[in-house]
Design an enzyme around this catalytic site. Structure first.
Site, PDB file in Angstrom:
ATOM      1  N   VAL A 166       0.959  -1.262   0.100  1.00  0.00           N
ATOM      2  CA  VAL A 166      -0.119  -0.107   0.037  1.00  0.00           C
ATOM      3  C   VAL A 166       0.587   1.154  -0.388  1.00  0.00           C
ATOM      4  O   VAL A 166       0.563   2.159  -0.454  1.00  0.00           O
ATOM      5  CB  VAL A 166      -0.683  -0.274   1.127  1.00  0.00           C
ATOM      6  CG1 VAL A 166      -1.750   1.364   1.028  1.00  0.00           C
ATOM      7  CG2 VAL A 166      -2.420  -1.751   1.068  1.00  0.00           C
ATOM      8  N   LYS A 180     -13.163  -3.790  11.193  1.00  0.00           N
ATOM      9  CA  LYS A 180     -13.960  -2.621  10.198  1.00  0.00           C
ATOM     10  C   LYS A 180     -15.335  -2.435  10.365  1.00  0.00           C
ATOM     11  O   LYS A 180     -15.920  -1.141  10.088  1.00  0.00           O
ATOM     12  CB  LYS A 180     -14.307  -3.071   8.525  1.00  0.00           C
ATOM     13  CG  LYS A 180     -12.761  -3.763   7.797  1.00  0.00           C
ATOM     14  CD  LYS A 180     -12.644  -4.282   6.702  1.00  0.00           C
ATOM     15  CE  LYS A 180     -11.489  -4.741   5.958  1.00  0.00           C
ATOM     16  NZ  LYS A 180     -10.847  -5.206   5.008  1.00  0.00           N
TER      17      LYS A 180
HETATM   18  N1  HSE Z   1      -7.464  -8.844   3.948  1.00  0.00           N
HETATM   19  C1  HSE Z   1      -8.250  -8.177   3.972  1.00  0.00           C
HETATM   20  C2  HSE Z   1      -8.873  -8.913   2.379  1.00  0.00           C
HETATM   21  C3  HSE Z   1      -7.743  -6.924   3.087  1.00  0.00           C
HETATM   22  O1  HSE Z   1      -8.480  -9.754   2.648  1.00  0.00           O
HETATM   23  O2  HSE Z   1     -10.045  -8.079   1.905  1.00  0.00           O
HETATM   24  C4  HSE Z   1      -7.142  -5.767   4.903  1.00  0.00           C
HETATM   25  O3  HSE Z   1      -8.076  -5.703   5.304  1.00  0.00           O
END
Ligand code: HSE
Length: 429
Positions: A16, A207
């Site tokens: 990123v 999230k």
């Molecule tokens: N590892 C996460 C996913 C992305 O597979 O969507 C980063 O949060």
């Protein structure tokens, strides 16, 4: 008189971080035109300069991200290191204390420490932006904080982990079991060597906790999110789901009702005719229900170099334009403290898969356990019997409480004719 450039320091030059450097370099002219001022990288920090594949020769180099956060000639500190503790946390705190804006893609850091960090950012009069932390390239934080600010939001739900969605999609398309698909995904580099954060639902829970705070103006509460992952989903469940008109997705669901919150992450059967059922592979999707807008759904890439960098750069351009927002929709000291309901109070329909010895009276015993706990059956499928083998039996229920469902399953598990632990998957309307 042209405005001064916004100076940016980037910590972490992995996937990123590297993507962010490239987006800022490749789109420099468009970004300057859109912000009315150039956005320039002045410093970078990483563990090594080797094999980066992009030019950092014009930037000050730091081995130590915390030192860069304190000392760099920068207005914005971009944290792309990862992890809720250690260097990432120390560097973000140092940058905020030094009066720098912070942009991060770090969901674990925000989920665990967002409350304290938002207070610190607000006390220093700087922004703490984290669009890339939730659903990668999908601009969901921006949608909730800005575009939907005229709504009372009722519910936010979504597919927010590409690794899980890829595994579930591949299991269905190829009829394979979880372990085989996970191993293939790791060999192909789609899943982490240690995939537990993804497949056990923790990444989605980070999230969801962030979305809950932004959507409902409440204090972050990651520890009370109900979290289940996808390890126990079998190819058989996926086949039965299709037969019953559903598809299995790992969903994060948050709602606010009657003075409490629901925050839950678990495999969910969604109807085949719902849009979420058709979000496949590595794609993410977030569905927001507001009282005025009705339902909004956003679909896109939730991970990967370019989509995640796109979100990071969007956050940087907001700062360049002078856009400053409370971290979680309302100022940190106005966030409400609202309890999260115990999962036992959840009301919903359920899919249950049993492995039964096919003998007289077995169904009567199962039905009695359901009756005794006020669970009403909606449908039932029994597979043909192989001589001497237990039979798989699947049933779906009408709406009931999680407490009743769990009590009924405990009673069913104790029956002599039940040969395996009953499996349960929640059905979303
Ligand atoms: N590892 C996460 C996913 C992305 O597979 O969507 C980063 O949060």
């Amino acid at each position: 008189m042209p405005k001064e450039a916004l100076k940016v320091a980037i910590a972490g030059l992995g996937t990123v971080g590297g993507g962010t450097v490239k987006v800022l370099q490749n789109h420099a002219d468009e970004i300057a035109a859109r912000c009315g001022r150039p956005v320039v990288i002045t410093a970078v920090a990483a563990l090594s300069k080797e094999g980066l594949g992009f030019d950092i020769s014009g930037y000050a180099w730091y081995d130590d991200a915390v030192a860069m956060a304190k000392d760099a000639d920068a207005d914005v500190f971009v944290e792309l290191i990862g992890g809720s503790e250690g260097v990432a946390r120390a560097a973000v705190e140092a940058a905020l204390n030094a009066g720098r804006h912070v942009v991060t893609a770090n969901k674990a850091l925000i989920a665990h420490h967002g409350k304290a960090l938002s207070r610190l950012a607000e006390s220093k009069g700087v922004s703490l932006n984290y669009e890339a932390a939730v659903a990668g390239g999908i601009p969901v934080i921006k949608s909730i904080r800005e575009a939907l600010a005229g709504n009372t939001l009722k519910r936010v739900q979504g597919i927010m982990n590409g690794t899980c969605n890829y595994i579930l999609t591949t299991m269905r398309e190829e009829g394979l079991d979880f372990d085989k698909v996970l191993k293939d995904a790791q060999d192909l580099g789609y899943a982490e060597a240690d995939p537990s954060f993804d497949i056990d639902g923790v990444d989605t829970a980070h999230k969801l906790a962030i979305l809950t705070s932004v959507a409902f103006g409440v204090e972050l509460n990651f520890k009370d999110v109900h979290v289940e992952g996808i390890r126990h989903i079998s190819a058989v469940d996926i086949q039965f789901a299709e037969e019953l008109g559903y598809r299995i997705k790992l969903l994060g669901v948050a709602s606010r009702e009657n003075g409490t919150l629901e925050q839950r992450v678990h495999p969910t059967m969604v109807p085949l005719d719902s849009p979420l059922a058709h979000v496949e592979g590595v794609f993410n999707a977030v569905v927001i229900d507001g009282d005025e807008v009705d339902t909004v759904m956003q679909v896109g890439r939730g991970a990967g170099e370019r989509p995640t960098a796109s979100a990071v750069v969007g956050d940087i351009t907001d700062i360049a334009r002078g856009i400053s927002l409370p971290t979680f929709s309302v100022p940190a000291d106005k966030l409400e403290s609202v309890p999260t309901r115990d999962m036992n109070e959840h009301v919903g329909a359920y899919y249950v898969r049993l492995s039964l010895l096919d003998q007289p009276g077995v169904f009567a015993d199962v039905a009695a356990a359901l009756r005794d706990h006020q669970v009403s059956m909606e449908s039932m499928i029994q597979r043909a019997r192989e001589p001497g083998e237990p039979v798989p039996v699947v049933l779906t229920t009408h709406e009931t409480t999680e407490a009743n469902m769990r009590a009924a399953l405990d009673a069913i598990a104790k029956l002599d004719s039940v040969t395996e632990k009953p499996r349960m998957i929640r059905i979303e309307g």
